[in-house]
Write an enzyme that holds these catalytic residues in place. Structure first.
Site, mmCIF file in Angstrom:
data_model
loop_
_atom_site.group_PDB
_atom_site.id
_atom_site.type_symbol
_atom_site.label_atom_id
_atom_site.label_comp_id
_atom_site.label_asym_id
_atom_site.label_seq_id
_atom_site.Cartn_x
_atom_site.Cartn_y
_atom_site.Cartn_z
ATOM 1 N N LYS A 283 43.627 32.132 31.070
ATOM 2 C CA LYS A 283 42.197 31.973 31.294
ATOM 3 C C LYS A 283 41.410 32.846 30.341
ATOM 4 O O LYS A 283 41.758 34.015 30.213
ATOM 5 C CB LYS A 283 41.903 32.367 32.748
ATOM 6 C CG LYS A 283 40.451 32.368 33.110
ATOM 7 C CD LYS A 283 40.303 32.857 34.515
ATOM 8 C CE LYS A 283 38.825 33.048 34.773
ATOM 9 N NZ LYS A 283 38.576 33.763 35.974
ATOM 10 N N LYS B 229 44.648 36.825 31.852
ATOM 11 C CA LYS B 229 43.211 36.628 32.048
ATOM 12 C C LYS B 229 42.474 37.604 31.133
ATOM 13 O O LYS B 229 42.629 38.819 31.263
ATOM 14 C CB LYS B 229 42.843 36.879 33.506
ATOM 15 C CG LYS B 229 41.336 36.811 33.747
ATOM 16 C CD LYS B 229 40.998 36.897 35.210
ATOM 17 C CE LYS B 229 39.500 36.916 35.409
ATOM 18 N NZ LYS B 229 39.139 37.017 36.828
HETATM 19 C C1 PBG Z 1 37.127 36.580 39.786
HETATM 20 C C2 PBG Z 1 37.064 35.406 38.892
HETATM 21 C C3 PBG Z 1 36.243 35.173 37.774
HETATM 22 C C4 PBG Z 1 36.490 33.867 37.354
HETATM 23 C C5 PBG Z 1 37.466 33.366 38.204
HETATM 24 N N1 PBG Z 1 37.819 34.348 39.128
HETATM 25 C C6 PBG Z 1 35.196 35.994 37.148
HETATM 26 C C7 PBG Z 1 35.460 37.248 36.481
HETATM 27 O O1 PBG Z 1 36.603 37.693 36.312
HETATM 28 O O2 PBG Z 1 34.475 37.864 36.113
HETATM 29 C C8 PBG Z 1 35.813 33.160 36.217
HETATM 30 C C9 PBG Z 1 35.777 31.677 36.309
HETATM 31 C C10 PBG Z 1 34.822 31.007 35.406
HETATM 32 O O3 PBG Z 1 34.136 31.592 34.552
HETATM 33 O O4 PBG Z 1 34.741 29.783 35.554
HETATM 34 N N2 PBG Z 1 37.602 37.734 39.255
#
Ligand code: PBG
Length: 324
Positions: A248, A195
Site C-alpha cells: 500500500k 505500507k
Molecule cells: C489506517 C489506515 C490508513 C489508510 C488505511 N488504513 C491511513 C493512514 O495510514 O494514514 C489509508 C487508505 C487510503 O488512503 O485509502 N492507519
C-alpha cells in the site's frame, strides 16, 4: 528495405485477436470495497474529496449491502468513525462501536459477503496516531495489546478476516496469539505488510477523521525509496502468521507488488488508496481524462504487477463495467 518476420501488430488488429492473447484478466472476484461507518443514525455524509463515498451510519448500510450483493462484490473492508476518542483509543474495542455493529448488520443482511476490518488505532485516538503515545512517540509494545483487543472484538462481532494497518513491529504475532487463544484460529489475517508513509492517503484521513494532530507517521510507516525493506517486512509478517500480504499504496509501488509476489508465494493484496482514486476523479471531472478508462487501466495494471486482490474505492464502478 528490412521487412520484419515477426510483426507484433498482427495480433493487435482486431478486438477478437486481442482478447485471445490478453495476459491479465481483472474480475469482480478480485475486488474489496472500503466502507466508512460512523456512529448515530440516518447519516449519509458525503466525503468531499472522494466522490461517491460517504460516512454511513449502520442503518444506512442496508441500501449499500443490497447494491454490493447485486454487483456481486465479494468483500468489504470496514473503517470506523467513533463518537468518542481518547489517548489510547479504547473505543476501538467497544462491542457496540460502529465497526462492530456494522459487522453484525452486514453479516445478518448478507451472510455470503466477506466482511474484513481494518485494525488500527488512528481512528480512535484523540491525537490521531496509530498507537499509544509515550514521550511524543508511538509506543510500539504498549500498542500491541490494544491492537490485539481490537482484532478480537471484530472477530467476536463476526468479522471474516482482520487487516492490521498500524505498522507496529510484532502486531501480526500479537493478534494471531490473541485470536488463537480465544477460539478464533480460523480467522485469517491480511497484513498491511509494506505500507509506505504516503501523501496519497490525504483524502482518506478526511474520510476517517484520522489526521495526526502532531508530527507524521514516518517513524512507523515505510520510507518510499525502500524496496528490500518491503521484503523483510513481508517475510516477518509471514513468519508471525499472516495469511495475505498487502502492499500500500498500489500504483506508485507496482515494483514492490511484483517483488513480493515473486518471492513470498503468498496471496498478495494491493490497496489502490484514496489519493489514487481522487486524482482520477478530479481530472475526469475537469474533462482532462477519461475517468472510466483510467480506472480500468489502473486496476488491470495492479493485477498485472502481481496483485491477487485489490482494495479499491472504484470497486462498484469497476464491477459495473465488468458486468457489461
Ligand atoms: C489506517 C489506515 C490508513 C489508510 C488505511 N488504513 C491511513 C493512514 O495510514 O494514514 C489509508 C487508505 C487510503 O488512503 O485509502 N492507519
Amino acid at each position: 528495405m528490412n521487412v520484419p518476420v515477426y510483426r507484433p501488430r498482427r495480433l493487435r488488429r482486431t478486438e477478437g485477436l486481442r482478447r485471445l492473447i490478453r495476459e491479465t484478466t481483472l474480475t469482480v472476484d478480485d475486488l474489496i470495497l472500503p466502507l466508512f461507518v460512523t456512529f448515530g443514525k440516518e447519516k449519509k455524509q458525503p466525503i468531499k474529496s472522494m466522490p461517491g463515498h460517504f460516512q454511513l451510519s449502520v442503518d444506512k448500510l442496508k441500501e449499500e449491502a443490497a447494491e454490493i450483493a447485486s454487483l456481486d462484490i465479494p468483500a468489504v473492508i470496514l473503517f470506523g468513525i467513533p463518537q468518542e476518542k481518547d489517548e489510547t483509543g479504547t473505543s476501538a474495542f467497544d462491542p457496540n462501536g460502529p465497526v462492530q455493529e456494522a459487522i453484525k448488520f452486514l453479516k445478518d443482511k448478507n451472510p455470503d459477503l466477506t466482511v474484513i476490518t481494518d485494525v488500527c488505532m488512528c481512528e480512535y485516538t484523540s491525537h490521531g496516531h496509530c498507537g499509544a503515545i509515550k514521550d511524543k512517540a508511538v509506543d510500539n509494545d504498549a500498542t500491541l495489546a490494544l491492537l490485539a483487543r481490537e482484532a478480537l472484538s471484530h472477530a467476536e462481532a463476526g468479522a471474516d478476516m482482520v487487516a492490521p494497518s498500524d505498522m507496529m513491529d510484532g502486531r501480526v504475532a500479537a493478534i494471531r496469539e490473541k485470536l488463537d487463544a480465544e477460539d478464533f484460529s480460523h480467522i485469517p489475517i491480511m497484513s498491511y505488510a509494506a505500507k509506505y508513509s504516503s501523501a496519497f492517503y490525504g483524502p482518506f484521513r478526511d474520510a476517517a477523521e484520522s489526521v495526526p494532530q502532531f508530527g507524521d507517521r514516518k517513524s512507523y510507516q515505510m520510507d518510499p525509496p525502500n524496496s528490500d525493506e518491503a521484503l523483510r517486512e513481508a517475510a516477518l509478517d509471514i513468519e508471525e502468521g499472516a495469511d495475505i500480504i498487502m502492499v500500500k499504496p498500489a500504483l506508485p509501488y507496482l515494483d514492490i507488488i511484483r517483488r513480493i509476489k515473486d518471492s513470498s508465494g503468498y496471496p498478495v493484496a494491493a490497496y489502490n488508496v484514496s489519493g489514487e482514486f481522487s486524482i482520477i476523479k478530479a481530472a475526469a471531472e475537469k474533462g482532462w481524462i477519461d475517468g472510466e478508462a483510467a480506472m480500468m487501466e489502473s486496476l488491470v495494471s495492479i493485477k498485472r504487477a502481481g496483485a491477487d486482490i485489490i482494495l479499491t474505492y472504484f470497486a462498484k464502478e469497476a464491477a459495473r463495467v465488468l458486468s457489461k
